[in-house]
Design an enzyme around this catalytic site. Structure first.
Site, PDB file in Angstrom:
ATOM      1  N   GLU A 283       0.554  -1.337   0.020  1.00  0.00           N
ATOM      2  CA  GLU A 283      -0.093  -0.040  -0.123  1.00  0.00           C
ATOM      3  C   GLU A 283       0.999   1.169   0.072  1.00  0.00           C
ATOM      4  O   GLU A 283       0.777   2.011   0.906  1.00  0.00           O
ATOM      5  CB  GLU A 283      -1.091  -0.046   1.293  1.00  0.00           C
ATOM      6  CG  GLU A 283      -1.945  -1.141   1.066  1.00  0.00           C
ATOM      7  CD  GLU A 283      -3.063  -1.164   1.881  1.00  0.00           C
ATOM      8  OE1 GLU A 283      -3.209  -0.468   2.916  1.00  0.00           O
ATOM      9  OE2 GLU A 283      -4.106  -2.046   1.773  1.00  0.00           O
ATOM     10  N   GLU A 388      -3.987  -8.954  -1.102  1.00  0.00           N
ATOM     11  CA  GLU A 388      -4.542  -8.918   0.200  1.00  0.00           C
ATOM     12  C   GLU A 388      -5.970  -8.678   0.259  1.00  0.00           C
ATOM     13  O   GLU A 388      -6.545  -7.954  -0.596  1.00  0.00           O
ATOM     14  CB  GLU A 388      -3.913  -7.670   1.066  1.00  0.00           C
ATOM     15  CG  GLU A 388      -4.312  -7.632   2.424  1.00  0.00           C
ATOM     16  CD  GLU A 388      -3.482  -6.590   3.189  1.00  0.00           C
ATOM     17  OE1 GLU A 388      -2.419  -6.470   3.082  1.00  0.00           O
ATOM     18  OE2 GLU A 388      -4.168  -5.773   4.008  1.00  0.00           O
TER      19      GLU A 388
END
Ligand SMILES: *[C@@H]1O[C@H](CO)[C@@H](O)[C@H](O)[C@H]1NC(C)=O
Ligand SMILES: *[C@@H]1O[C@H](CO)[C@@H](O)[C@H](O)[C@H]1NC(C)=O
Ligand SMILES: *[C@@H]1O[C@H](CO)[C@@H](O)[C@H](O)[C@H]1NC(C)=O
Ligand SMILES: *[C@@H]1O[C@H](CO)[C@@H](O)[C@H](O)[C@H]1NC(C)=O
Ligand SMILES: *[C@@H]1O[C@H](CO)[C@@H](O)[C@H](O)[C@H]1NC(C)=O
Ligand SMILES: *[C@@H]1O[C@H](CO)[C@@H](O)[C@H](O)[C@H]1NC(C)=O
Ligand SMILES: CC(=O)N[C@H]1CO[C@H](CO)[C@@H](O)[C@@H]1O
Length: 545
Positions: A283, A388
């Site tokens: 991220e 994820e």
């Protein structure tokens, strides 16, 4: 209560023997005390027969309880004989991967709804399914007795279990750790002379990954993601908050951060753990947010492009890990296709890259057609891969919900949607969490398919566990998605694959409260009669050639 548990034990022990030891005659079956069985069913509301020891925590469906000596297993699946097919059902009412062998028909069953398989329409090939060996997952597994640890690892990795083939491994700490650390926390150590794996790797994650690999029928595909670089390489001098690498691509901080990846791979290789892929970092957009609460390293798409082109790509290419795959993004799929356009349009960066990692958290915000399919069509040479996903992350709904069926449906919906939009695999987040949804040093508690209760040395398999089994157990590497069409409008969600062994796998999700009868027409075998039960996931398997 005592009678019920005695009954439960005899019932499930009986089922277990039936499934795993030897066939049992009808005569022996009658010897199972019927009253006991009925009492068990009445007491638990359990309608299945797959060996799940159900527990209802009032969240819509049940979990299956496991301990050091007992846990239901999906079982080894042999291909069905020609002319027959397997069906596997998991539903809200309590069926857990319930298996039936049935006949393919030569003529239409007359069902109003028909799904036709078109194997001439070929799409992406599968890489695999799995979850993440975070510090939290490792701590939770090791909090159990050795017998329960083995039982749990078998659930995910053995041929009788989910047959996970992908494991994501965080490089150093993330929010699902009990402390903040990296492998090179000595300020100014640009040569990485003091690089060293942490006790979390050496005492927990590595031994568990070796045990998982030892019980897995195929080599595991390990995927590494880093949350933050060492603080001294960053503009903000901290692992958390808003910060990027100091300097610019090609500079000593950027180069050191690339060398850190190589050192990580070297160290794991010494323990016989070689990686399939690394991502460019978890991220990257989180590290662009002011006061971000846990470990993050910010990159814009442009910064990521330049770091891969000048630092990461060349460092990996000169190392002993030159064959490893590099996945960009590792962040919300809503950032596509923009992110891919920026990074993959660059001739220097794109030659080092193999795929694009996507997270599910903002999935409802942007249609898959726009983010995923557009990206695939723009860059068909780069695969999309789910890195994820987890339930229980939304504000107000944080943490564990034992037996929650809505979360199971969300998993199934998202996996099918991803697969129908060129995604080649799906990686769940923490393999195992505790009752609170941690440990997580910043209290960012979420849910997991397996939850441990360390005080009683048991673990609970959530509905999401079985949902993942419906995909991971069948969709092995190189399975290829094929066309499915409906003869009339239907809200059933489905996807179909042909495996290398010539079998066809169809997964169907019904999120409504009605049973839906249908048939499958596969021109190479005939008509397959089926019912998609209310609130269920159904996997059908048959041999095509
Ligand atoms: C494990 O669970 C089974 C089935 O519920 C039960 O019969 C058995 O007593 C449990 N074993 C332990 C060690 O608690
Ligand atoms: C379908 O047809 C084949 C060949 O004609 C036959 O062997 C088979 O028994 C038939 N199956 C059913 C279910 O009628
Ligand atoms: C770094 O490593 C060197 C030896 O390689 C050692 O002498 C030194 O104490 C280490 N420094 C720190 C801060 O760990
Ligand atoms: C790695 O695997 C090889 C061969 O499988 C084995 O001989 C060796 O002991 C293993 N090394 C470690 C560190 O586990
Ligand atoms: C970030 O944290 C600092 C220190 O706690 C605080 O003063 C500031 O207002 C915060 N900024 C934002 C945008 O939340
Ligand atoms: C966990 O185990 C403890 C000890 O047996 C028990 O008191 C508690 O109710 C269990 N919690 C859950 C959620 O099952
Ligand atoms: C939303 C969903 O998938 N539910 C469907 C289950 O199947 C029936 C028949 O196709 C639909 O009416 C539901 O909407």
């Amino acid at each position: 209560m005592c009678i019920v548990s005695t009954c439960l034990f005899s019932f499930f022990f009986f089922k277990w023997r039936k499934l795993y030891l030897r066939p049992i005659s009808a005569h022996r079956m009658i010897r199972l005390p019927l009253a006991c069985l009925l009492l068990t069913l009445a007491a638990t509301g359990y309608g299945g027969g797959d060996g799940c020891v159900p527990r209802d925590f009032g969240q819509g469906s049940v979990v299956c309880e496991c301990n050091s000596t007992y846990c239901d297993l999906p079982g080894v699946i042999k291909l069905p004989p020609a002319g027959q097919f397997w069906s596997f059902t998991t539903n809200k009412a309590g069926k857990r991967f319930e298996k039936l062998l049935e006949q393919v028909q030569n003529a239409t069953t007359g069902a109003a709804l028909r799904l036709s398989i078109d194997s001439s329409q070929k799409y992406q090939k599968i890489k695999g399914f799995g979850g993440a060996m975070t510090d939290a997952a490792a701590m939770n597994i090791l909090s159990l007795s050795p017998g329960a640890q083995d039982s749990l690892l078998k659930q995910y990795f053995s041929p009788e279990g989910a047959e996970y083939s992908v494991v994501r491994v965080p490089m150093a700490s993330c929010d699902f750790s009990s402390r903040l650390y990296t492998y090179a926390d000595t300020p100014g150590d640009f040569q990485l002379l003091n690089f060293s794996l942490a006790p979390e790797d050496l005492k927990m994650k590595i031994p568990l990954l070796q045990r998982a690999q030892a019980m897995s029928p195929r080599p595991l595909s390990l995927l590494a993601s880093a949350w933050s670089s060492p603080a001294w390489l960053k503009t903000n001098g901290a692992l958390i908050g808003k910060g990027t690498l100091k300097g610019e691509a090609g500079g000593k901080e950027h180069e050191t951060w690339a060398n850190y990846y190589v050192r990580f791979l070297d160290e794991y290789k010494k323990h016989n753990l070689t990686f399939w892929a690394v991502t460019t970092g978890n991220e990257p957009t989180a590290g662009l947010i002011t006061n971000y609460s846990f470990q993050a390293l910010g990159f814009t798409a442009e910064m990521q492009r330049d770091w891969v082109a000048r630092d990461l790509g060349p460092a990996i290419a000169r190392s002993q890990h030159a064959k490893i795959n590099i996945l960009i993004l590792d962040d919300q799929r809503a950032l596509l296709p923009h992110w891919a356009k920026v990074v993959l349009s660059d001739i220097q960066a794109s030659r080092y890259i193999h795929g694009i990692g996507v997270h599910w958290y903002w999935d409802p915000a942007i249609p898959a057609e726009i983010s995923l399919s557009t990206t695939h069509h723009l860059f068909p040479g780069y695969y999309l891969f789910g890195t994820e996903a987890c339930a229980g992350f939304s504000p107000g709904h944080h943490g564990v919900k034992l037996g929650c069926w809505d979360r199971a449906e969300r998993y199934a919906h998202d996996i099918i949607e991803d697969l129908n939009h060129y995604v080649t695999g799906w990686t769940d987040w923490n393999l195992v969490l505790d009752l609170e949804g941690g440990p997580n040093w910043v209290k960012n508690f979420v849910d997991s398919p397996i939850i441990v209760n360390k005080t009683s040395d048991v673990f609970y398999k959530q509905p999401t566990f079985y949902i993942l089994v419906h995909f991971s157990k069948f969709l092995w590497a190189e399975s290829q998605r094929v066309g499915v069409s409906f003869n009339t409008h239907s809200d059933l969600e489905s996807c179909a694959f042909i495996r290398l062994d010539g079998s066809t796998v169809l997964v169907v999700l019904n999120r409504s409260s009605k049973d839906v009868p249908f048939e499958v027409w596969d021109p190479s075998v005939g008509y397959i009669p089926a019912v998609s039960p209310a609130r269920s996931v159904l996997t059908l398997v048959w041999v095509t050639r």
